[in-house]
Design an enzyme around this catalytic site. Structure first.
Site, PDB file in Angstrom:
ATOM      1  N   SER A  82      -0.721   6.424  12.890  1.00 12.50           N
ATOM      2  CA  SER A  82       0.111   6.298  11.694  1.00 12.50           C
ATOM      3  C   SER A  82      -0.763   6.184  10.452  1.00 12.50           C
ATOM      4  O   SER A  82      -1.935   5.798  10.532  1.00 12.50           O
ATOM      5  CB  SER A  82       0.990   5.045  11.796  1.00 12.50           C
ATOM      6  N   ASP A  83      -0.189   6.512   9.314  1.00 13.09           N
ATOM      7  CA  ASP A  83      -0.861   6.176   8.065  1.00 13.09           C
ATOM      8  C   ASP A  83      -0.832   4.651   7.909  1.00 13.09           C
ATOM      9  O   ASP A  83      -0.078   3.948   8.595  1.00 13.09           O
ATOM     10  CB  ASP A  83      -0.188   6.875   6.886  1.00 13.09           C
ATOM     11  N   ASP A  84      -1.660   4.147   7.023  1.00 16.13           N
ATOM     12  CA  ASP A  84      -1.853   2.708   6.898  1.00 16.13           C
ATOM     13  C   ASP A  84      -0.559   2.020   6.474  1.00 16.13           C
ATOM     14  O   ASP A  84      -0.089   2.201   5.346  1.00 16.13           O
ATOM     15  CB  ASP A  84      -2.957   2.434   5.874  1.00 16.13           C
ATOM     16  N   GLY A  85       0.009   1.244   7.374  1.00 13.39           N
ATOM     17  CA  GLY A  85       1.239   0.523   7.075  1.00 13.39           C
ATOM     18  C   GLY A  85       2.503   1.346   7.222  1.00 13.39           C
ATOM     19  O   GLY A  85       3.606   0.832   6.985  1.00 13.39           O
ATOM     20  N   ALA A  86       2.399   2.605   7.624  1.00 18.15           N
ATOM     21  CA  ALA A  86       3.579   3.473   7.692  1.00 18.15           C
ATOM     22  C   ALA A  86       4.606   2.966   8.693  1.00 18.15           C
ATOM     23  O   ALA A  86       5.819   3.141   8.492  1.00 18.15           O
ATOM     24  CB  ALA A  86       3.157   4.902   8.047  1.00 18.15           C
TER      25      ALA A  86
END
Length: 741
Positions: free
Chosen positions: A267-271
């Site tokens: 995932s993207d950071d915090g997605a």
């Protein structure tokens, strides 16, 4: 030593103090080793790997496994580890050279690998210490105002796919057993703004037609998968209501089943947290981890405090995730680490022998940075062939503007940290154009490209009486970057006034050169139409070699100093030509669907010489699904040997379904000696003729006539680079269904 050699086939690992587990046994297949390792993991141990994409995964001492960091930025240099700074990605795209992007990726990977060897020995597993790259960024440059345009390869999906493949191959290397580094294409998918204006990316829903999704936003990622990338990153946004990291259609149906992707999704950071906090798609961690795991997201990239994937054990116990599913998602993760050489004796892996002190900022890499930067500079205007200039030809030289001596502005985002030993600015190098050292400088904006505090008096003083004025304007991280869109394409603050003051207060016969440092286009219609602004150079963000590259290009000093770069995007005239940022229809966007006259078209860029195209030959008729092969003569009719960018486009002349107005299908950057002609071959792949069917069942190549255009620019563009474009027609017989991809 002889004993170790004898034991190599059986278990070389034992000679290096590795534990005696089968997954350390180099005589076994990769699949056998991965299966053995994964079978030994407990559920908490798997959680410790899958929930910690950054900051270092949990160590597993009982298996002799060290932490691993999944987040390393390799966009155009080793960002966190420090390394040689190459031109920003959008500038690299302007070079129209897959060889160049491969070379940059390879050099970057070598430095990342060498730094990793040091980090591993020192027990450092934090951000940027690993070998898994979050690069390349292959989202489509859909809107001029998007803050992350600089990280992309421009607006064309075919071009972005070709660049992605070359970058992946450069990062991952060509060793038969080991990866140099592992590539990761991002952000999957339909992520192309907004970042912050008019709404936040963290909760944005990209409403995309199936046709636009398939024909614009997905193709480059398929090329990345075909090139062998080990990682795909799912994006922050929703796609037609479903968050990308919980989107089964995206991550399983398309990515794994249609394209055959075997790697891991991160995932993207915090997605994944945003699925709860911003999208409000689900309201608790257990359901969210279940949705993402079942949709095929292998790793969560998050802040480590109460990560969603920490609830994986609870989701398994509640029957919302199968333990067998988790183990399957673990396999590509460990396979990647094995192919990077983590569980093999170091002496088996030649990449572990790279020495950081000899490769980071090596003379070869610094020279590549200069050559690369020169190849990215686009000459937009050159009235009466003002450029190239003669060295030291000016009595009184003025260099002004907020980008004239600002290393941050010329570097852009996601760059290795600036090393002043190897970094040059326009002011530092272009002062050599003055004969007697009489150079006047004024920043005009107090070091800030926002330019709200404008020093008009300083600019007027600097340009008064000047024989030649160089104005350096632009955007930089203060105006455009990740998380920061622009509300408008106007030059920021008082920069337009600065330019006008420089033009209007310098002597009437003194030429003005405008150099721009930006990714997203800015409104420079005033400069383009003003006769006193004799030349305009689009520099993008050339990074550490900025001053050297500009001096070489402006004075035509040395190899690669003749401009040949082309715009990888359409440059609008005015803000009013742009559709709303949140509208994801491709109508009116990019050269493929354009409905207005741009200031500069896609593929546009001038040279110091002239080229003529002739003798176009190609297959007149092909069976549906087959390639069209062709060739053309390109003659350098000028007095300067230089590169030319040959562009091949097609259009659909009788398609039963909607198509782009024009489509790039091949390109080559080719060196041609002055007064010489070369024969250049090209290919139109059968897939390039396919269109997405109305019933969404897949891709079809229809029979009928197709137009083909070959030259140094698009056909029929109003602002010409000066060369001709040859046109013809070929026919496709029968039809062929190519399926879904």
């Amino acid at each position: 030593m002889k004993v170790c050699l004898v034991l190599l086939v059986v278990s070389l690992a034992l000679c290096n103090g590795f534990p005696d587990f089968p997954f350390y046994n180099v005589s076994l297949t990769w699949e056998e080793r991965v299966d053995d390792l994964v079978s030994r993991l407990t559920i908490p141990e798997m959680v410790g790997q899958m929930s910690k994409g950054t900051g270092g995964t949990d160590a597993i001492p009982r298996l002799g496994i060290q932490p691993y960091e999944w987040w390393t930025e390799c966009l155009r240099g080793d960002v966190q580890g420090g390394g040689t700074g190459y031109a920003e990605a959008l500038g690299l795209a302007a070079a129209f050279s897959t060889q160049l992007i491969y070379d940059v990726a390879r050099a970057t990977a070598i430095e990342v690998r060498a730094q990793n060897t040091i980090f591993s020995k020192e027990g450092k597993y934090g951000l940027g210490t690993g070998l898994s790259c979050f690069s390349p960024v292959i989202n489509i440059m859909r809107d001029s105002r998007w803050g992350r345009n600089e990280e992309t390869y421009g607006e064309d999906p075919y071009f972005s796919g070709e660049y992605a493949a070359a970058f992946v191959q450069g990062l991952q290397g060509d060793h038969p057993r080991y990866l140099l580094t592992s590539a990761g294409c991002k952000h999957f998918d339909a992520y192309a703004g907004p970042e912050s204006i008019p709404v936040s990316r963290f909760g944005f829903d990209a409403e995309v037609s199936i046709r636009d999704w398939r024909t614009t936003f997905l193709p480059a990622f398929r090329s990345c998968v075909k090139a062998g990338t080990y990682n795909i990153m799912c994006s922050y946004n929703r796609i037609n209501g479903i968050p990308a990291c919980a989107n089964k259609e995206l991550l399983i149906d398309i990515l794994r089943e249609e394209w055959g992707f075997k790697g891991y999704v991160i995932s993207d950071d915090g997605a994944i947290e945003n699925i709860i906090t911003h999208h409000h798609y689900l309201n608790n961690s257990v359901d969210t981890v279940a949705a993402c795991i079942n949709a095929g997201c292998n790793i969560e990239l998050g802040p480590h405090d109460n990560n969603v994937y920490d609830s994986m054990g609870e989701a398994i116990s509640e029957g919302k995730i199968l333990e067998s599913r988790v183990r399957e998602l673990m396999k590509p993760v460990w396979y990647t680490r094995m192919r990077l050489g983590e569980f093999d004796p170091p002496e088996m892996n030649p990449y572990k022998q790279l020495n950081a002190s000899s490769v980071v900022q090596s003379p070869e890499h610094r020279q590549l940075a200069i050559q690369t930067a020169m190849k990215t500079l686009v000459l937009l205007k050159n009235d009466n062939n003002f450029l190239p200039v003669k060295t030291a030809f000016v009595d009184k030289l003025a260099i002004v503007g907020p980008a004239a001596n600002n290393t941050s502005v010329q570097t852009g985002n996601y760059s290795p940290r600036v090393d002043p030993r190897y970094t040059t600015t326009p002011l530092q190098n272009l002062t050599r154009l003055g004969k007697n050292g009489d150079v006047r400088f004024s920043d005009g904006c107090n070091g800030d490209t926002s330019c709200t505090n404008y020093d008009q008096a300083g600019i007027i003083k600097a340009v008064t009486g000047a024989d030649f004025v160089i104005v350096c304007l632009g955007l930089g991280n203060a105006i455009e970057k990740e998380g920061h869109d622009r509300a408008t394409i106007d030059l920021p603050g008082k920069q337009l006034q600065l330019l006008q003051d420089a033009v209007n207060n310098s002597p009437a016969n003194s030429p003005v050169l405008l150099i721009l440092f930006n990714a997203g286009p800015v409104d420079i219609t005033w400069a383009d139409s003003n006769p006193k602004v004799v030349a305009i150079v689009e520099a993008f963000y050339p990074s550490q070699a900025t001053g050297s590259a500009l001096f070489n290009l402006l004075t035509m000093t040395g190899p690669d100093s003749i401009p040949a770069a082309r715009l990888p995007f359409t440059w609008p005239m005015h803000e009013s030509q742009l559709p709303p940022m949140m509208n994801y229809s491709m109508e009116g966007r990019t050269y493929r669907y354009l409905n207005y006259d741009p200031l500069y078209p896609y593929g546009y860029g001038l040279s110091y010489t002239n080229f003529t195209y002739s003798n176009l030959q190609f297959s007149q008729s092909v069976l549906a699904g087959n390639d069209v092969e062709g060739s053309v003569d390109v003659y350098n009719s000028g007095q300067i040997s230089a590169d030319e960018v040959i562009q091949v486009y097609i259009n659909w002349q009788n398609s039963p379904v909607p198509t782009p107005k024009l489509q790039l299908v091949d390109f080559k950057r080719q060196y041609i000696i002055a007064q010489n002609k070369i024969r250049v071959t090209f290919r139109v792949k059968g897939e390039s003729m396919a269109v997405w069917m109305e019933d969404n069942s897949g891709w079809m190549v229809y029979s009928g006539p197709y137009g083909i255009f070959v030259g140094g620019q698009q056909p029929n563009q109003k602002k010409s680079v000066g060369s001709n474009v040859l046109a013809g027609t070929f026919s496709v017989t029968e039809t062929k269904f190519l399926g879904k991809y």
